[in-house]
Design an enzyme around this catalytic site. Structure first.
Site, PDB file in Angstrom:
ATOM      1  N   CYS A  56      51.538   9.650  64.816  1.00 14.29           N
ATOM      2  CA  CYS A  56      50.768  10.378  63.713  1.00 14.29           C
ATOM      3  C   CYS A  56      49.519   9.708  63.557  1.00 14.29           C
ATOM      4  O   CYS A  56      49.236   9.141  62.184  1.00 14.29           O
ATOM      5  CB  CYS A  56      51.636  10.330  62.490  1.00 14.29           C
ATOM      6  SG  CYS A  56      53.113  11.152  62.915  1.00 14.29           S
TER       7      CYS A  56
ATOM      8  N   GLY B  15      47.222 -14.375  84.632  1.00 12.77           N
ATOM      9  CA  GLY B  15      48.364 -13.341  84.413  1.00 12.77           C
ATOM     10  C   GLY B  15      48.110 -11.952  84.748  1.00 12.77           C
ATOM     11  O   GLY B  15      48.997 -11.235  85.765  1.00 12.77           O
TER      12      GLY B  15
ATOM     13  N   GLY C 274      42.280 -15.289  84.407  1.00 13.02           N
ATOM     14  CA  GLY C 274      41.282 -14.114  83.836  1.00 13.02           C
ATOM     15  C   GLY C 274      40.567 -13.193  85.029  1.00 13.02           C
ATOM     16  O   GLY C 274      39.645 -12.373  84.773  1.00 13.02           O
TER      17      GLY C 274
ATOM     18  N   TYR D  46      50.119  -6.664  80.043  1.00 15.73           N
ATOM     19  CA  TYR D  46      49.889  -6.717  78.650  1.00 15.73           C
ATOM     20  C   TYR D  46      50.394  -5.182  78.374  1.00 15.73           C
ATOM     21  O   TYR D  46      49.685  -4.456  77.474  1.00 15.73           O
ATOM     22  CB  TYR D  46      48.235  -6.779  78.250  1.00 15.73           C
ATOM     23  CG  TYR D  46      48.000  -8.081  78.631  1.00 15.73           C
ATOM     24  CD1 TYR D  46      48.370  -9.397  77.954  1.00 15.73           C
ATOM     25  CD2 TYR D  46      47.090  -8.466  79.947  1.00 15.73           C
ATOM     26  CE1 TYR D  46      47.961 -10.724  78.345  1.00 15.73           C
ATOM     27  CE2 TYR D  46      46.747  -9.462  80.070  1.00 15.73           C
ATOM     28  CZ  TYR D  46      47.233 -10.878  79.606  1.00 15.73           C
ATOM     29  OH  TYR D  46      46.783 -11.992  79.816  1.00 15.73           O
TER      30      TYR D  46
ATOM     31  N   TYR E 220      41.719  -1.630  72.733  1.00 15.67           N
ATOM     32  CA  TYR E 220      40.534  -1.967  73.578  1.00 15.67           C
ATOM     33  C   TYR E 220      39.745  -0.965  74.333  1.00 15.67           C
ATOM     34  O   TYR E 220      38.914  -1.226  75.056  1.00 15.67           O
ATOM     35  CB  TYR E 220      40.772  -3.065  74.876  1.00 15.67           C
ATOM     36  CG  TYR E 220      41.978  -4.051  74.448  1.00 15.67           C
ATOM     37  CD1 TYR E 220      41.551  -5.105  73.644  1.00 15.67           C
ATOM     38  CD2 TYR E 220      43.416  -3.934  75.060  1.00 15.67           C
ATOM     39  CE1 TYR E 220      42.488  -6.193  73.512  1.00 15.67           C
ATOM     40  CE2 TYR E 220      43.993  -5.137  74.724  1.00 15.67           C
ATOM     41  CZ  TYR E 220      43.770  -6.260  73.789  1.00 15.67           C
ATOM     42  OH  TYR E 220      44.519  -6.947  73.657  1.00 15.67           O
TER      43      TYR E 220
ATOM     44  N   ARG F  98      46.979  -0.681  74.867  1.00 16.87           N
ATOM     45  CA  ARG F  98      45.687  -1.080  75.327  1.00 16.87           C
ATOM     46  C   ARG F  98      44.443   0.018  75.010  1.00 16.87           C
ATOM     47  O   ARG F  98      43.355  -0.552  74.631  1.00 16.87           O
ATOM     48  CB  ARG F  98      45.710  -1.620  76.841  1.00 16.87           C
ATOM     49  CG  ARG F  98      46.569  -2.541  77.030  1.00 16.87           C
ATOM     50  CD  ARG F  98      46.684  -3.226  78.453  1.00 16.87           C
ATOM     51  NE  ARG F  98      45.211  -4.075  78.654  1.00 16.87           N
ATOM     52  CZ  ARG F  98      44.257  -3.471  79.065  1.00 16.87           C
ATOM     53  NH1 ARG F  98      44.399  -2.380  79.871  1.00 16.87           N
ATOM     54  NH2 ARG F  98      43.042  -4.125  79.289  1.00 16.87           N
TER      55      ARG F  98
HETATM   56  N1  LLP Z   1      45.032 -18.779  80.072  1.00 16.02           N
HETATM   57  C1  LLP Z   1      44.797 -18.775  78.738  1.00 16.02           C
HETATM   58  C2  LLP Z   1      44.348 -20.017  77.909  1.00 16.02           C
HETATM   59  C3  LLP Z   1      44.676 -17.346  78.085  1.00 16.02           C
HETATM   60  O1  LLP Z   1      44.411 -17.296  76.765  1.00 16.02           O
HETATM   61  C4  LLP Z   1      44.897 -16.182  79.020  1.00 16.02           C
HETATM   62  C5  LLP Z   1      44.668 -14.830  78.279  1.00 16.02           C
HETATM   63  C6  LLP Z   1      45.213 -16.471  80.209  1.00 16.02           C
HETATM   64  C7  LLP Z   1      45.361 -17.675  80.968  1.00 16.02           C
HETATM   65  C8  LLP Z   1      45.605 -15.121  81.141  1.00 16.02           C
HETATM   66  O2  LLP Z   1      44.644 -14.326  81.425  1.00 16.02           O
HETATM   67  P1  LLP Z   1      44.610 -13.343  82.378  1.00 16.02           P
HETATM   68  O3  LLP Z   1      44.597 -13.812  83.935  1.00 16.02           O
HETATM   69  O4  LLP Z   1      45.667 -12.322  82.214  1.00 16.02           O
HETATM   70  O5  LLP Z   1      43.195 -12.412  82.528  1.00 16.02           O
HETATM   71  N2  LLP Z   1      45.907  -8.195  75.924  1.00 16.02           N
HETATM   72  C9  LLP Z   1      44.725  -8.222  76.504  1.00 16.02           C
HETATM   73  C10 LLP Z   1      44.402  -9.574  77.389  1.00 16.02           C
HETATM   74  C11 LLP Z   1      44.424 -10.959  76.342  1.00 16.02           C
HETATM   75  C12 LLP Z   1      44.404 -12.062  77.308  1.00 16.02           C
HETATM   76  C13 LLP Z   1      44.781 -13.382  76.370  1.00 16.02           C
HETATM   77  N3  LLP Z   1      44.699 -14.580  77.193  1.00 16.02           N
HETATM   78  C14 LLP Z   1      44.602  -7.057  77.424  1.00 16.02           C
HETATM   79  O6  LLP Z   1      45.395  -6.187  77.380  1.00 16.02           O
HETATM   80  O7  LLP Z   1      43.444  -6.762  77.827  1.00 16.02           O
END
Ligand code: LLP
Length: 434
Positions: free
Chosen positions: A358, A290, A238, A387, A331, A327
């Site tokens: 389109c 991530g 996150g 993403y 979002y 994105r």
């Molecule tokens: N762990 C779990 C259980 C998760 O659901 C997620 C992300 C992560 C770790 C990794 O989160 P990060 O470190 O990447 O923030 N598509 C969206 C983001 C969706 C995230 C979903 N879960 C975007 O483009 O902002």
């Protein structure tokens, strides 16, 4: 910090001139910096020194095999969410045995695949799922290691579509019901209680919600350790990245210039706040970042098709579109857009940067101030490493973009641009229409 900067007014990724990459492989093309990923990895781990930490890189952010191999080489394991992702880890010759499997709807086949490959733990999101995992493990004659995802009901203060730790979200088991869930889990003959997990949301820009969640869940974690001998606590991912000043944030000077009370979240702030809270638990700490690992390590290269000057509105039509990078449409997210060839003598331009798809949602930026660029010139959409490609699709029968990995002065195509024939390979006209 990242490795995208201008050298003699030409945008480089590490030592590679990005215009040369576009020339060779065409556009739209994603380009990733291996050094930026390695730096992010080292920095995150250093900031948590004093803890026994394992990064399980959330591969949903970017699951290109080369990226997975790179993280595996650095020592990372993976947070994976589907049978497909398990197969990617295997295809990258990386380690499923240290990886964790999350998600609210794991199928029996996916559970079996994870067990057959020695998954480190399942992150379980509901009581029916406990039953299902127990059942599949029984059929295979093995014990399934599990951790329950607890939902701490903490507001992550992020976009509604990517907040996950509030009680109204579909994720995890509410903290007050979690003790009962562990009791139920302990009774299943084919489950081993290995840990506990939480994840409150994505693109968090301050440390407060992380601290709140850890403080809220820690007493329960200590109880679980005493009662069941669990060995790890996964605090999820996150950590947010810089989107607005993406290019400038590659330089230390940019960080130094931020007023102390507005300084964006850094791994150092994250570590300083969390290490003292986590250390007393005496558990292994898993991290599932991530976006932080790869977000600022990638750009999307695109070519300008037209500069369309309208009445009171300009449109810069580029060859990348919402199918390549969804994105902004999904979002309303901000991605900085910069020219590959910088020319400070050029006039400024205010334009909507749009793709050729389109629908009006196919817009990367509204009324964005840019250096004037014309037909055939190249631009980069910054902060596209997370993403980006993974969420791309084929809308308007547009093929999937190419991906390139850079390391120093070396670069290689790590995913060839899809061809039209590949795109339609599974389609056919049914007999009754022939
Ligand atoms: N762990 C779990 C259980 C998760 O659901 C997620 C992300 C992560 C770790 C990794 O989160 P990060 O470190 O990447 O923030 N598509 C969206 C983001 C969706 C995230 C979903 N879960 C975007 O483009 O902002």
């Amino acid at each position: 910090m990242h490795h995208f900067r201008y050298v003699s007014q030409r945008l480089h990724c590490e030592s590679v001139d990005l215009a040369a990459v576009a020339q060779l492989y065409g556009t739209p093309t994603y380009v990733y910096s291996a050094a930026t990923m390695a730096d992010n990895y080292a920095r995150l781990l250093k900031s948590l020194a004093g803890l026994d930490v394992q990064l399980c890189y959330a591969m949903k952010a970017n699951s290109n095999l080369a990226v997975l191999r790179h993280f595996a080489n650095l020592g990372s394991a993976f947070d994976l969410v589907s049978g497909g992702e398990i197969r990617r880890v295997l295809a990258a010759k990386a380690d499923v045995r240290r990886s964790v499997f999350a998600g609210v709807g794991k199928t029996e086949a996916e559970i079996a695949l994870a067990l057959e490959n020695g998954i480190f733990a399942f992150h379980v999101e509901s009581e029916p799922e406990l039953r299902r995992i127990n059942h599949v493990a029984g059929k295979l004659g093995v014990k399934a290691p599990i951790a329950i995802r607890v939902n701490p009901d903490v507001d992550a203060h992020t976009h509604a579509k990517i907040t996950t730790g509030k009680s109204g979200n579909k994720f995890g088991i509410p903290l007050r019901q979690a003790a009962a869930a562990y009791e139920a889990a302990a009774k299943y003959p084919n489950l081993t209680l290995r840990g506990v997990q939480m994840h409150i949301g994505s693109q968090l820009t301050s440390v407060g919600p992380f601290v709140e969640a850890v403080q809220k869940v820690s007493p329960f974690v200590a109880e679980l350790k005493a009662k069941y001998g669990i060995t790890y606590f996964s605090i999820g991912g996150g950590m947010g990245i810089i989107y607005k000043d993406a290019l400038a944030s590659g330089e230390a000077a940019w960080w130094d210039a931020q007023p102390a009370d507005q300084r964006p979240l850094t791994p150092e702030t994250y570590g300083a706040a969390l290490v003292p809270l986590l250390q007393p638990l005496g558990l292994k700490i898993l991290l599932e970042h991530g976006r932080f690992m790869v977000g600022n390590a990638g750009v999307l290269l695109s070519r300008v098709e037209h500069l369309k000057r309208g009445a009171g509105k300009n449109f810069l039509v580029v060859d990348a579109a919402m199918n390549d990078l969804v994105r902004p449409a999904m979002y309303d997210s901000f991605h900085e857009i910069v020219p590959l060839q910088r020319d400070t003598a050029r006039a400024a331009l205010v334009a909507d940067v749009v793709g050729p798809i389109c629908e009006s949602g196919d817009c990367f930026a509204k009324d964005r101030q840019l250096q004037e660029v014309g037909e055939g010139e190249l631009i980069a959409l910054m902060s596209a490493g997370a993403y980006g490609y993974v969420m791309a699709n084929r809308y308007n029968t547009r093929t999937m973009a190419a991906e390139v990995l850079v390391q120093g002065s070396a670069f290689e195509l790590v995913n060839a641009r899809e061809t039209f024939e590949q795109m339609i390979a599974g389609e056919k006209i049914p007999v009754f229409l022939k």
